[in-house]
Design an enzyme around this catalytic site. Sequence first.
Site, PDB file in Angstrom:
ATOM      1  N   CYS A 103       0.844  -1.205   0.000  1.00  0.00           N
ATOM      2  CA  CYS A 103       0.000   0.000   0.000  1.00  0.00           C
ATOM      3  C   CYS A 103       0.877   1.251   0.000  1.00  0.00           C
ATOM      4  O   CYS A 103       1.536   1.558   1.001  1.00  0.00           O
ATOM      5  CB  CYS A 103      -0.916  -0.031   1.225  1.00  0.00           C
ATOM      6  SG  CYS A 103      -1.782   1.506   1.542  1.00  0.00           S
ATOM      7  N   CYS A 110       0.042   3.971   2.569  1.00  0.00           N
ATOM      8  CA  CYS A 110       0.444   3.532   3.918  1.00  0.00           C
ATOM      9  C   CYS A 110       1.884   3.944   4.219  1.00  0.00           C
ATOM     10  O   CYS A 110       2.226   4.238   5.365  1.00  0.00           O
ATOM     11  CB  CYS A 110       0.317   2.019   4.052  1.00  0.00           C
ATOM     12  SG  CYS A 110      -1.360   1.376   3.882  1.00  0.00           S
TER      13      CYS A 110
END
Length: 324
Positions: free
Chosen positions: A79, A82
């Site tokens: 991700c 993230c």
Amino acid sequence: MQPRNMSMSGVVDLAAVKAAGEAKVKAEQARAESARQGGPAAVPASSLVIDVDEAGFESDVLQRSAEVPVVIDFWAEWCEPCKQLGPLLERLAHEYNGRFLLAKVDVDANQMLMQQFGIQGIPAVFAVVAGQALPLFQGAAPEAQIRQTLDQLIQVGEERFGITGIPVDPSAAGAEAQAPAPVPPGPYDSLLEAAARALDANDFPGAVQAYKNVLSDDPANTEAKLGLAQAELLARVQKTDPQQVRKDAAEKPADVDAQLAAADLDLVGGHVEDAFGRLVETVRRTFGDDRDRVRLRLLDLFEVTGPEDPRVGAARTALARVLF
């Protein structure tokens, strides 16, 4: 961001935290026991950020949430957002110095937790306070918004449950705490004076840009933050027809834009409590993006009024009640 008691059958047992009242009792009991044992032990700064899995969720998150708000960062290696949000949350965990604990959950390795929290996408950030889960935000939010959310979370923990955080042992601090304090940027006297002159000349766009120039280098500059909030407020009001704004607000109580515009006029006219009350009530009635937009505008108006004003403190408490 309403609290909810979580049912996580097969992962953790939440029978003892079925309701907010029970959660508060457990928090008080945990603090009383800690006091009998000489108070909570100080933790090293490195313990302010922890990796959590399904097996350790009850002890690392639920039990700890009786003494400190636990912020949960759901993330994954693949991700990209993230990778931006995670380091920011870790830095803030150290900066807040024990006022909240950051628990990082790798969703690839903990699918059950992801499902039980009802997460549709990552990054997703929740909190647990006295056993109750609170959804905070999803996606890589701006730092200023994250700070405001954390401040409200901490306020809720203190006011509802008496949770004030955990002491941090400076002698066992990690590299983050041992690093020398950065040299404050600046000075910005000339830029701030230019912004003030623009405000006096009713050049609100110019003042906004000048204050933003300061904040791009020094996001914590108090004078620039206050000046920017004032300039943006005056720029918004300058473009409105006060009579029409009042008429729209009275006839369309569910219209978010109408209530935002009326609150601006309230504040500029010196009706501070009316402005705050209007937006708190609008937050209570709205959801999703509309609620967040109203909340952020209210925080801007807090900046204009000043944190030392008792009306700001009262409105923050009212806002926390309707949010959580």
